[in-house]
Design an enzyme around this catalytic site. Structure first.
Site, short mmCIF file in Angstrom:
data_model
loop_
_atom_site.label_atom_id
_atom_site.label_comp_id
_atom_site.label_asym_id
_atom_site.label_seq_id
_atom_site.Cartn_x
_atom_site.Cartn_y
_atom_site.Cartn_z
N ASN A 122 -46.82 8.82 14.75
CA ASN A 122 -46.56 8.87 16.50
C ASN A 122 -47.08 8.14 17.35
OD1 ASN A 122 -48.29 10.78 18.08
ND2 ASN A 122 -46.62 11.58 17.72
N CYS A 155 -41.34 13.35 16.29
CA CYS A 155 -41.57 14.68 17.01
C CYS A 155 -41.01 15.07 18.35
CB CYS A 155 -42.54 14.28 16.80
SG CYS A 155 -43.83 13.07 18.21
#
Length: 179
Positions: A122, A155
């Protein structure tokens, strides 16, 4: 034949390791794969074994042959070492000399050969000061970092953290280890 040891860690990008192994073997490299336990939750060792035509190593305490110590033997035959995808966890382990699984232990046993790391995580994780510090530390230990790309992440966030394109990874491998 040139030998590559590929480490695969726990990341949604682990599925791309199958294509990487396939392309490396098609080009004529001998590929041995090491997987962390978390990597096996994203892609099976059997997939990478089938594509590499070699056993996939997942457990430091499992030795296929009593006369061999796998992490030492793999390090000795390795011409190039790459971790793709490389999670924040493996970056921290290697930057601090932690050897508690097959991948990190083999990395510590490597001779002076080309070592590549292709992070994937991420964006917020990638930008953390500690992750950047670990990458700088690894670069000071002669690891070459293949920067992640900016992309839409699993995500739903958009930013830098996606595994570099396989063409970029392959070009880096071929530049360091021509056949």
């Amino acid at each position: 034949m040139k030998t590559i040891v590929l480490g695969v860690t726990g990341s949604i990008a682990a599925y791309k390791a199958a294509d990487l192994v396939s392309q490396l073997t098609q080009k004529g490299y001998l590929v041995h794969v090491l997987m962390t336990d978390s990597a096996t939750k994203f892609i099976t060792p059997l997939t990478l074994q089938t594509l590499s035509k070699n056993p996939v190593h997942t457990d430091i305490l499992v030795e296929e042959e009593a006369s061999k110590i796998q992490h030492i033997d793999l390090a000795k035959i390795c011409d190039l070492f790459i971790i793709a995808p490389a999670s924040a966890n493996i970056l921290a382990k290697l930057a601090h000399g932690i050897a508690d699984d097959m991948l990190s232990t083999t990395a510590l046993a490597l001779p002076n050969i080309p070592k590549l790391i292709a992070p994937a995580m991420n964006t917020t994780m990638y930008q953390q000061a500690i992750v950047q510090h670990n990458l700088q530390t690894l670069a000071s230990f002669d690891y070459q970092i293949i920067e992640p790309k900016e992309s839409l992440l699993a995500c739903g966030d958009y930013g830098k953290g996606a595994l570099a394109d396989l063409d970029t990874i392959l070009a880096t491998v071929e530049a360091l280890l021509p056949l």
